[in-house]
Design an enzyme around this catalytic site. Sequence first.
Site, PDB file in Angstrom:
ATOM      1  N   GLY A   1       0.876  -1.169   0.000  1.00 26.23           N
ATOM      2  CA  GLY A   1       0.000   0.000   0.000  1.00 26.23           C
ATOM      3  C   GLY A   1       0.907   1.210   0.000  1.00 26.23           C
ATOM      4  O   GLY A   1       1.909   1.245  -0.712  1.00 26.23           O
TER       5      GLY A   1
ATOM      6  N   CYS B   1       6.179  -5.312   0.413  1.00 28.89           N
ATOM      7  CA  CYS B   1       6.343  -3.995  -0.207  1.00 28.89           C
ATOM      8  C   CYS B   1       6.265  -2.866   0.833  1.00 28.89           C
ATOM      9  O   CYS B   1       7.212  -2.681   1.585  1.00 28.89           O
ATOM     10  CB  CYS B   1       5.366  -3.835  -1.361  1.00 28.89           C
ATOM     11  SG  CYS B   1       5.908  -2.592  -2.539  1.00 28.89           S
TER      12      CYS B   1
ATOM     13  N   ARG C   1       5.918  -0.224  -7.550  1.00 26.61           N
ATOM     14  CA  ARG C   1       6.663   0.858  -6.879  1.00 26.61           C
ATOM     15  C   ARG C   1       7.379   0.334  -5.625  1.00 26.61           C
ATOM     16  O   ARG C   1       7.161   0.810  -4.508  1.00 26.61           O
ATOM     17  CB  ARG C   1       5.723   2.023  -6.543  1.00 26.61           C
ATOM     18  CG  ARG C   1       5.137   2.658  -7.808  1.00 26.61           C
ATOM     19  CD  ARG C   1       4.064   3.680  -7.514  1.00 26.61           C
ATOM     20  NE  ARG C   1       4.585   4.712  -6.656  1.00 26.61           N
ATOM     21  CZ  ARG C   1       4.027   5.074  -5.494  1.00 26.61           C
ATOM     22  NH1 ARG C   1       2.942   4.496  -5.051  1.00 26.61           N
ATOM     23  NH2 ARG C   1       4.557   6.030  -4.792  1.00 26.61           N
TER      24      ARG C   1
ATOM     25  N   HIS D   1       4.804  -8.701  -4.393  1.00 23.51           N
ATOM     26  CA  HIS D   1       3.450  -9.006  -3.903  1.00 23.51           C
ATOM     27  C   HIS D   1       3.015 -10.436  -4.204  1.00 23.51           C
ATOM     28  O   HIS D   1       2.267 -10.655  -5.167  1.00 23.51           O
ATOM     29  CB  HIS D   1       2.445  -8.063  -4.581  1.00 23.51           C
ATOM     30  CG  HIS D   1       2.559  -6.640  -4.163  1.00 23.51           C
ATOM     31  ND1 HIS D   1       1.798  -6.090  -3.160  1.00 23.51           N
ATOM     32  CD2 HIS D   1       3.359  -5.642  -4.614  1.00 23.51           C
ATOM     33  CE1 HIS D   1       2.107  -4.814  -3.006  1.00 23.51           C
ATOM     34  NE2 HIS D   1       3.060  -4.521  -3.879  1.00 23.51           N
TER      35      HIS D   1
ATOM     36  N   GLU E   1       0.728 -12.024  -2.902  1.00 26.10           N
ATOM     37  CA  GLU E   1      -0.738 -12.133  -2.780  1.00 26.10           C
ATOM     38  C   GLU E   1      -1.441 -11.793  -4.094  1.00 26.10           C
ATOM     39  O   GLU E   1      -2.641 -11.993  -4.220  1.00 26.10           O
ATOM     40  CB  GLU E   1      -1.242 -11.230  -1.629  1.00 26.10           C
ATOM     41  CG  GLU E   1      -1.316  -9.735  -1.922  1.00 26.10           C
ATOM     42  CD  GLU E   1       0.044  -9.014  -1.865  1.00 26.10           C
ATOM     43  OE1 GLU E   1       1.090  -9.696  -1.805  1.00 26.10           O
ATOM     44  OE2 GLU E   1       0.036  -7.774  -1.924  1.00 26.10           O
TER      45      GLU E   1
HETATM   46  N1  GLN Z   1       5.756   2.825  -2.941  1.00 25.10           N
HETATM   47  C1  GLN Z   1       5.007   2.436  -1.790  1.00 25.10           C
HETATM   48  C2  GLN Z   1       5.555   3.079  -0.522  1.00 25.10           C
HETATM   49  O1  GLN Z   1       6.520   3.720  -0.570  1.00 25.10           O
HETATM   50  C3  GLN Z   1       4.975   0.917  -1.657  1.00 25.10           C
HETATM   51  C4  GLN Z   1       4.235   0.328  -2.805  1.00 25.10           C
HETATM   52  C5  GLN Z   1       3.577  -0.981  -2.519  1.00 25.10           C
HETATM   53  O2  GLN Z   1       3.396  -1.374  -1.367  1.00 25.10           O
HETATM   54  N2  GLN Z   1       3.179  -1.652  -3.568  1.00 25.10           N
HETATM   55  O3  GLN Z   1       5.016   2.924   0.514  1.00 25.10           O
END
Ligand code: GLN
Length: 206
Positions: free
Chosen positions: A46, A78, A135, A171, A173
Site C-alpha cells: 500500500g 512492499c 513501486r 506481492h 498475494e
Molecule cells: N511505494 C510504496 C511506498 O513507498 C509501496 C508500494 C507498494 O506497497 N506496492 O510505501
Amino acid sequence: MRIGVLALQGSFAEHIQSFRRLDVSAPEVRLPEHLEGLQGLVIPGGESTTIGRLLTEYQLLSPLSRMIAAGFPVWGTCAGMILLARRSTDLPHPLLTAIDITVERNGWGRQVDSYETEIDVPAFGSPRFRAVFIRPPVVTNVGPGVDILARTDAGAVVAIRQANALATAFHPELTADLRFHTYFLRMVSVTGTTVTPTADTALTTT
Ligand code: GLN
C-alpha cells in the site's frame, strides 16, 4: 491457525484470499484488540506513509512493536517491508524496526513503477517465483543477522528474513503461487511463541 492481516490500507483483501485458499483463517486487524489470539500478522503493500500514520493513530504501533520484539511472527510485503525496516531513506522516522535493513522508498524510479519478473528462491527450488513489483522499495543495506531469501537476476535483494520477521519487496498475494504464504505459515508454526498484546510484562525483551 489464525493469521491477522493488517487492514488499514492497501492489498489486505488479496492476502486474506490467499490464506483462505490455504484454509487458514485470516481476520482483518484494525484495532489493538484485534491482535488478541493471533499467531502471526501480515502487513500488506500500500502506501507506507499512510499505513504508518494509521498504525500510530489506531494505537497499534506500540503493542505491535513489543509483540514483534518478543518473537511474534510478522511478514511485510512492499510497503510492509518498509515499515519493518530499521532504516528508510525517506520515511520521517523508522517504525517497527524489526529487520536490520535500509530501504529506499520507490528506489527504482518512476519509469519502473510496476513490473513482473521471475526470481530464484533457493528455499523453494523450481519453478521460479513470478514476482509482481509495484513501486517497490530498494534494499540498499543488509545487516549481518539478516538472511537473504531471494534476489533478482540482476542481484537486487527482494526477500529477506530476520528471526521472526519476513519481508518481500514484491506481492505474492497478487499471484496464484502460494509458496510465500506457505513459507510464512511454516515460520509461524516453528517460531511461534504465544505473545499477547495486553500482557506487557510478557512482552519485555531481555
Ligand atoms: N511505494 C510504496 C511506498 O513507498 C509501496 C508500494 C507498494 O506497497 N506496492 O510505501
